[in-house]
Write an enzyme that holds these catalytic residues in place. Structure first.
Site, PDB file in Angstrom:
ATOM      1  CE  LYS A  22      38.827  52.473  38.202  1.00 46.74           C
ATOM      2  NZ  LYS A  22      39.251  51.617  36.965  1.00 46.74           N
ATOM      3  CD  GLU A  34      26.611  41.828  39.489  1.00 46.90           C
ATOM      4  OE1 GLU A  34      27.042  43.141  39.429  1.00 46.90           O
ATOM      5  OE2 GLU A  34      26.751  40.536  38.372  1.00 46.90           O
ATOM      6  N   GLY A  86      40.586  47.192  37.998  1.00 51.04           N
ATOM      7  CA  GLY A  86      39.349  46.347  38.787  1.00 51.04           C
ATOM      8  C   GLY A  86      40.629  45.563  39.404  1.00 51.04           C
ATOM      9  NE  ARG A  87      41.398  43.158  33.369  1.00 49.02           N
ATOM     10  CZ  ARG A  87      40.307  44.104  32.585  1.00 49.02           C
ATOM     11  NH1 ARG A  87      39.334  44.469  33.625  1.00 49.02           N
ATOM     12  NH2 ARG A  87      41.315  44.964  31.552  1.00 49.02           N
ATOM     13  CD  GLU A 118      37.015  42.711  33.512  1.00 53.34           C
ATOM     14  OE1 GLU A 118      35.353  41.340  33.740  1.00 53.34           O
ATOM     15  OE2 GLU A 118      37.221  42.113  34.188  1.00 53.34           O
ATOM     16  CG  HIS A 172      42.225  11.747  41.524  1.00 51.82           C
ATOM     17  ND1 HIS A 172      43.125  10.488  41.611  1.00 51.82           N
ATOM     18  CD2 HIS A 172      44.215  12.052  42.364  1.00 51.82           C
ATOM     19  CE1 HIS A 172      44.069  10.042  41.650  1.00 51.82           C
ATOM     20  NE2 HIS A 172      44.587  11.337  42.109  1.00 51.82           N
ATOM     21  CE  LYS A 197      28.977  45.158  34.577  1.00 46.46           C
ATOM     22  NZ  LYS A 197      30.054  46.288  34.677  1.00 46.46           N
TER      23      LYS A 197
HETATM   24  O1  F6P Z   1      32.058  43.909  34.938  1.00 47.16           O
HETATM   25  C1  F6P Z   1      32.915  43.718  35.451  1.00 47.16           C
HETATM   26  C2  F6P Z   1      33.979  44.829  36.201  1.00 47.16           C
HETATM   27  O2  F6P Z   1      33.824  45.881  35.444  1.00 47.16           O
HETATM   28  C3  F6P Z   1      35.247  44.349  36.744  1.00 47.16           C
HETATM   29  O3  F6P Z   1      36.526  45.004  35.898  1.00 47.16           O
HETATM   30  C4  F6P Z   1      35.434  44.824  37.768  1.00 47.16           C
HETATM   31  O4  F6P Z   1      36.741  44.180  38.419  1.00 47.16           O
HETATM   32  C5  F6P Z   1      34.039  44.144  38.757  1.00 47.16           C
HETATM   33  O5  F6P Z   1      33.150  44.752  37.170  1.00 47.16           O
HETATM   34  C6  F6P Z   1      33.529  45.335  39.678  1.00 47.16           C
HETATM   35  O6  F6P Z   1      34.172  46.467  39.359  1.00 47.16           O
HETATM   36  P1  F6P Z   1      32.955  47.364  40.690  1.00 47.16           P
HETATM   37  O7  F6P Z   1      35.128  47.721  41.006  1.00 47.16           O
HETATM   38  O8  F6P Z   1      33.821  48.829  40.081  1.00 47.16           O
HETATM   39  O9  F6P Z   1      32.335  47.069  41.194  1.00 47.16           O
END
Ligand code: F6P
Length: 540
Positions: free
Chosen positions: A198, A204, A258-259, A344, A375, A504
């Site tokens: 987003k 990452e 995002g979620r 979250e 199990h 972060k």
């Molecule tokens: O670190 C949390 C977060 O902001 C989430 O809410 C989101 O889904 C994820 O990181 C990824 O964010 P982006 O889509 O901006 O890379």
């Protein structure tokens, strides 16, 4: 309605067993369940009685649930800490509705993007879109994390019987092991990398995207490497900076969290795997749940009741966790998806006005598919000292007609678990069992004690006909609205996530120390000591 009243009423119910409730009311199973969007939600195996339900419904009324729900659907800026509307529901809305944000109807833009996604997915699937080398694209790698990974990854796995497109892979972790393992089996000339972010700044994702570009450059000429990328993002400036052509960028607005984003561009990898028509069916399932949530009253409203049951267990009874237990191997990633969605969203310590919450925040959510979990950790659920409300899910039918006997066994296990949690096994039953095995005296007592199941442990069961795209859409929307209602009951903002920021920032600050470019002096003693150990281990 105050929480004290609910707690007071709950204290009058502690001596009542679930089995007593069924004996007292033969119609309980039907009265304590609801149906919507093809789903059946049974909440009869919880300790709720009619008075508790009425009190909970009054609590929701007093919290302004209906008004807040309508504000969300109509595009009011209910995400107050980010001054944003919350409109993931618009991603699956029909073209007949009109929803305005800052005076502008947002529906046409959503439908334009959906049409572009459809067109892209269709041409990619048919081979009309060719890789620069002239061959077909055969693999898609979605690089994203959190909401830009969990939704499409969960749904792609859930709907594997419907895959008839390109192979889709997911990379999320900054641990290079994951991207290395995924790319190892792929041919760069036939691979499309979709960068899903987003913000298009998440470290990452951007690190993995750079690694993917280096990997492509081993085989693909630098002039055309951009054609191996697509972007799913709301930051069009950054996607352009990254050199991804505008026609390969699928944008969405900041009012999609995002979620909550798998219904739009972030779901493109899924659309490529199952095709646009089935993707539409998933949207239709979610839309049916949206309509139900907006129009059903009281105990007939499934998301409302799922939320009230959750609130009862967490905030009234004080149980700190809940287990999500799908009896559906293809829903293996659903617990992880719901972990982000719920934790979250409602893992917060202050209310909308910034004052401390006067109730415990949302619960820890965890789980695994049945029967595997049976199990592993069910022992504790049945005989541990903590009570863990369980949310079972099961389909009437599987996708493997020639393995129908296995499906029956799966269903039998699901039903047996909720039955066992409710009925338990008394000491006298355990004694009889052990007597039959020949035990007597002190040894009989000792052996019997280990075989007692206290029972009276709450669970709910969500039943669906078969895990189709439509059913999956309805299930996910059900949980989204549940999280929304729980957030309203707690009086917090379910749509920001400031709690992820500090870690972060510190990771960014620690990287140069780990690289040896900066001194560790100013750091706390523990972090410094761990860096020393890592240094020593790294140099051996
Ligand atoms: O670190 C949390 C977060 O902001 C989430 O809410 C989101 O889904 C994820 O990181 C990824 O964010 P982006 O889509 O901006 O890379």
């Amino acid at each position: 309605m105050s929480i004290e009243k609910l707690i007071e009423h709950q204290s009058t119910l502690t001596a009542t067993r679930l089995t007593d409730l069924f004996e007292a009311d033969p119609s309980r199973a039907g009265r304590y369940s609801s149906q919507a969007a093809g789903l059946y939600f049974d909440w009869s195996k919880t300790g709720l009685d009619d008075q508790a339900v009425d009190l909970l419904l009054s609590f929701a009324d007093d919290a302004g649930m209906a008004a807040r729900r309508d504000q969300m659907f109509q595009g009011d800026k209910i995400n107050v800490t980010e001054d944003r509307a919350v409109l993931h529901t618009v991603l699956r809305a029909g073209s007949e509705v009109e929803v305005r944000v800052d005076g502008e109807d947002v529906i046409p833009g959503v439908h334009d993007t959906l049409a572009r996604m459809r067109d892209f997915a269709t041409r990619l699937r048919s081979g009309q879109i060719r890789a620069p080398g002239g061959g077909r694209y055969r693999d898609v790698v979605n690089i994203g994390i959190g909401g830009s990974d969990l939704g499409p990854a969960m749904a792609t796995r859930a709907l594997s019987p419907y895959h008839d497109g390109l192979r889709v892979h997911f990379v999320s972790n900054v641990d290079g092991a994951q991207i290395a393992d995924v790319l190892r089996g792929l041919n760069p000339a036939e691979t499309l990398i979709m960068v899903a972010s987003k913000t298009f700044t998440t470290i990452e994702t951007m690190t993995n995207a750079a690694t993917a570009r280096d990997w492509l450059l081993r085989d693909v000429h630098a002039d055309v490497v951009g054609l191996h990328f697509a972007a799913l993002s709301s930051n069009l400036e950054k996607t352009a900076e990254w050199g991804i052509a505008a026609e390969r960028v699928f944008g969405f607005e900041d009012w999609v969290g995002g979620r909550y984003s798998m219904w739009g561009p972030i779901g493109l990898s899924l659309m490529i795997a199952i095709g646009p028509d089935r993707f539409d069916q998933m949207l239709a399932g979610a839309r049916a749940m949206d309509q139900h949530f907006q129009t059903s009253e009281g105990r007939a409203n499934m998301p409302l009741m799922l939320a009230l049951v959750g609130f009862w267990h967490r905030q009234v009874c004080g149980y700190p966790t809940r287990a999500v237990l799908p009896y559906e191997q293809r829903l293996a990633r659903l617990p992880a998806y719901l972990q982000q969605l719920e934790m979250e969203s409602n893992g917060k310590r202050v209310a909308l006005d910034g004052t401390a919450l006067d109730l415990p925040s949302g619960p820890v959510v965890w789980g695994e598919p049945g029967t595997n979990g049976q199990h592993a950790f069910y022992q504790l659920i049945h005989q541990g000292t903590d009570i863990i409300p369980c949310e079972f899910m099961v389909g009437a039918e599987g996708h493997e007609p020639d393995l129908a006997h296995q499906h029956l066994l799966l269903v039998a296990n699901c039903l047996a678990q909720s039955q066992a949690l409710m009925t338990g096994r008394s000491l006298s039953e355990a004694r009889t069992l052990m007597q039959e095995k020949g035990f007597e005296g002190d040894e009989l007592e000792r052996q019997a004690a280990h075989r007692v199941f206290p029972g009276n442990r709450p669970s709910t069961t969500l039943v669906y006909p078969k895990l189709t795209p439509e059913v999956l859409g309805a299930i996910v929307a059900l949980y989204e609205h549940r999280v929304f209602v729980e957030g309203v009951l707690l009086g917090l903002n379910s749509f920001d996530q400031w709690g992820v920021e500090l870690g972060k920032e510190l990771a960014v600050a620690l990287s140069p120390v780990l690289q040896g470019d900066e001194a560790a002096e100013g750091l706390d003693g523990s972090t410094r000591a761990l860096i020393d150990v890592l240094d020593k281990f790294g140099s051996t």
